[in-house]
Write an enzyme that holds these catalytic residues in place. Structure first.
Site, PDB file in Angstrom:
ATOM      1  N   GLY A   1      77.041 -14.609  -9.247  1.00  0.00           N
ATOM      2  CA  GLY A   1      77.475 -14.991  -7.897  1.00  0.00           C
ATOM      3  C   GLY A   1      76.338 -15.494  -7.034  1.00  0.00           C
ATOM      4  O   GLY A   1      76.476 -15.607  -5.813  1.00  0.00           O
ATOM      5  N   LEU A   2      75.192 -15.816  -7.659  1.00  0.00           N
ATOM      6  CA  LEU A   2      74.045 -16.295  -6.876  1.00  0.00           C
ATOM      7  C   LEU A   2      73.791 -17.789  -7.082  1.00  0.00           C
ATOM      8  O   LEU A   2      72.737 -18.303  -6.706  1.00  0.00           O
ATOM      9  CB  LEU A   2      72.780 -15.481  -7.217  1.00  0.00           C
ATOM     10  CG  LEU A   2      72.877 -13.979  -6.919  1.00  0.00           C
ATOM     11  CD1 LEU A   2      71.574 -13.272  -7.271  1.00  0.00           C
ATOM     12  CD2 LEU A   2      73.224 -13.718  -5.450  1.00  0.00           C
ATOM     13  N   GLY A   3      74.750 -18.469  -7.696  1.00  0.00           N
ATOM     14  CA  GLY A   3      74.659 -19.932  -7.810  1.00  0.00           C
ATOM     15  C   GLY A   3      73.619 -20.418  -8.797  1.00  0.00           C
ATOM     16  O   GLY A   3      73.067 -21.512  -8.636  1.00  0.00           O
TER      17      GLY A   3
ATOM     18  N   SER B   1      73.877 -21.473 -11.944  1.00  0.00           N
ATOM     19  CA  SER B   1      74.195 -22.685 -12.693  1.00  0.00           C
ATOM     20  C   SER B   1      74.095 -23.934 -11.810  1.00  0.00           C
ATOM     21  O   SER B   1      73.555 -24.963 -12.227  1.00  0.00           O
ATOM     22  CB  SER B   1      75.569 -22.507 -13.347  1.00  0.00           C
ATOM     23  OG  SER B   1      76.389 -23.603 -13.167  1.00  0.00           O
TER      24      SER B   1
ATOM     25  N   GLU C   1      78.341 -28.894 -12.923  1.00  0.00           N
ATOM     26  CA  GLU C   1      79.129 -27.680 -12.732  1.00  0.00           C
ATOM     27  C   GLU C   1      80.484 -27.730 -13.440  1.00  0.00           C
ATOM     28  O   GLU C   1      80.994 -26.698 -13.885  1.00  0.00           O
ATOM     29  CB  GLU C   1      79.374 -27.465 -11.225  1.00  0.00           C
ATOM     30  CG  GLU C   1      78.180 -26.881 -10.495  1.00  0.00           C
ATOM     31  CD  GLU C   1      78.117 -25.389 -10.697  1.00  0.00           C
ATOM     32  OE1 GLU C   1      77.488 -24.989 -11.701  1.00  0.00           O
ATOM     33  OE2 GLU C   1      78.689 -24.655  -9.896  1.00  0.00           O
TER      34      GLU C   1
ATOM     35  N   ASP D   1      78.748 -24.051  -4.375  1.00  0.00           N
ATOM     36  CA  ASP D   1      77.447 -23.683  -4.966  1.00  0.00           C
ATOM     37  C   ASP D   1      76.508 -24.879  -5.013  1.00  0.00           C
ATOM     38  O   ASP D   1      75.342 -24.788  -4.615  1.00  0.00           O
ATOM     39  CB  ASP D   1      77.634 -23.178  -6.406  1.00  0.00           C
ATOM     40  CG  ASP D   1      78.265 -21.797  -6.464  1.00  0.00           C
ATOM     41  OD1 ASP D   1      78.750 -21.332  -5.423  1.00  0.00           O
ATOM     42  OD2 ASP D   1      78.263 -21.201  -7.545  1.00  0.00           O
TER      43      ASP D   1
HETATM   44  O1  PMV Z   1      79.867 -19.426  -8.947  1.00  0.00           O
HETATM   45  P1  PMV Z   1      80.122 -18.216  -8.124  1.00  0.00           P
HETATM   46  O2  PMV Z   1      80.425 -16.990  -8.911  1.00  0.00           O
HETATM   47  O3  PMV Z   1      79.069 -18.038  -7.073  1.00  0.00           O
HETATM   48  O4  PMV Z   1      81.507 -18.490  -7.315  1.00  0.00           O
HETATM   49  C1  PMV Z   1      81.679 -19.614  -6.521  1.00  0.00           C
HETATM   50  C2  PMV Z   1      82.709 -19.398  -5.481  1.00  0.00           C
HETATM   51  C3  PMV Z   1      84.167 -19.470  -5.901  1.00  0.00           C
HETATM   52  O5  PMV Z   1      84.884 -19.655  -4.684  1.00  0.00           O
HETATM   53  C4  PMV Z   1      84.632 -18.168  -6.544  1.00  0.00           C
HETATM   54  C5  PMV Z   1      84.450 -20.630  -6.855  1.00  0.00           C
HETATM   55  C6  PMV Z   1      84.318 -22.001  -6.213  1.00  0.00           C
HETATM   56  O6  PMV Z   1      84.196 -22.977  -6.970  1.00  0.00           O
HETATM   57  O7  PMV Z   1      84.348 -22.111  -4.963  1.00  0.00           O
END
Ligand code: PMV
Length: 316
Positions: A91-93, A95, A127, A138
């Site tokens: 969840g820290l972006g 990728s 992505e 992200d």
């Molecule tokens: O990639 P993550 O795990 O940081 O999630 C991005 C945020 C989401 O809303 C869950 C997905 C998106 O594409 O907006």
């Protein structure tokens, strides 16, 4: 031989994850952990990690590199070496930051300017290999840094904070797949459209009020809105026992508010702390004692630094 370097930052999501996929505003911020890329012209595309140079190039990453080259209209093939201090699938972006860093490295190698619209489009293409249907939040924050208000398909807006904000980021120890979490919410919406849409509307209000609180520097209100967003995310079944423990421990240690960041199902939790080391230190020790790893970060003070300091050339 052509060579170029690129860097991009990771991010935390302050509000609006999941709802962002359906056009609800999200607020996100760059953090001072980053991804670096070195691109060297080669006979064929390959992407490797500096930490494991002997591993064969990743197929998925190499496909992502091809998509980036196509978007940027670069005919030359490249070998790209990546490094990062961002945990993956947390969840820290990570990728998206790797995608932005790789795009910047290619543009630098081609002696082209890394303009944000080009970099953003390229990182979005990167992505899509991993996330299927990314909202683009992200990649946007990785490309722009700072604190950003993001609405899918619209021009992102930079938000200025009156003073930087201190967060502690704790890791549940479990990775999670953004793609499958996003698909899970889409399935829930297909089964219970009214419930999910009502939740998204509540998240829209959280984002609206959070933006006002951020601009006013009202840390107490910011904390309460983070807690509220966490409750709404739990209602979408993207929270876990570990995420709830991290949130509870942080609040008990004096955090102003806490929530998951990103897709949930594992990954990281962010806790807003009063300025200074004392409050952040209390959250850090509560989490560490419970066996969770964590680090401290400050948002609103991060400056985008597209070109990393010189590093040794990759081995190939
Ligand atoms: O990639 P993550 O795990 O940081 O999630 C991005 C945020 C989401 O809303 C869950 C997905 C998106 O594409 O907006």
């Amino acid at each position: 031989m052509r060579e170029g370097r690129g860097r991009a930052f990771g991010k935390i999501i302050l509000s609006g994850e999941h709802a962002a996929v359906f056009g609800v505003p999200a607020l996100a911020a760059g953090i001072d952990r980053c991804a670096d890329a070195v691109a060297t012209s080669a006979d064929e595309d390959a992407v490797i990690f500096a930490s494991s140079p002997a591993e064969p190039p990743s197929r998925e990453l190499t496909e992502a590199l091809r998509r980036v080259r196509r978007v940027l209209a670069i005919e030359q093939a490249y070998r790209v070496t990546l490094s990062t201090d961002l945990p993956a699938a947390a969840g820290l972006g990570c990728s998206a930051a790797l995608g932005v860093a790789a795009s910047r490295a290619l543009l630098a190698a081609e002696a082209r300017e890394g303009r944000p619209p080009d970099v953003l489009e390229a990182a979005h293409a990167w992505e899509t290999v991993f996330h299927g249907n990314p909202s683009g939040v992200d990649a946007t924050v990785a490309a722009l840094g700072g604190v950003v208000s993001f609405v899918r398909g619209e021009r992102p807006e930079a938000i200025t904070l009156p003073q930087p904000l201190r967060f502690v980021v704790g890791h549940t120890g479990q990775g999670s797949s953004t793609k499958s979490m996003v698909e899970g919410v889409a399935r829930l919406r297909a089964r219970s459209p009214e419930m999910v849409d009502r939740t998204f509307e509540a998240i829209r209000s959280v984002s609206r009020n959070l933006r006002l609180a951020l601009e006013a520097g009202d840390t107490k209100a910011i904390g309460q809105l983070l807690d509220m967003n966490q409750m709404l995310l739990a209602g979408l079944f993207v929270s876990t026992t570990e995420i709830e423990s991290l949130c509870r421990l942080a609040r008990a240690a004096g955090a102003l508010g806490a929530k998951l960041t990103g897709a949930g199902g594992g990954g990281c939790v962010i806790a807003l702390c009063e300025d200074g080391d004392t409050a952040a230190g209390a959250v850090e020790s509560a989490w560490t004692q419970a066996g969770f790893s964590c680090f401290s970060t400050t948002i609103g003070a991060v400056k985008d630094a597209p070109v990393p300091p010189p590093a040794p050339s990759p081995t190939s």
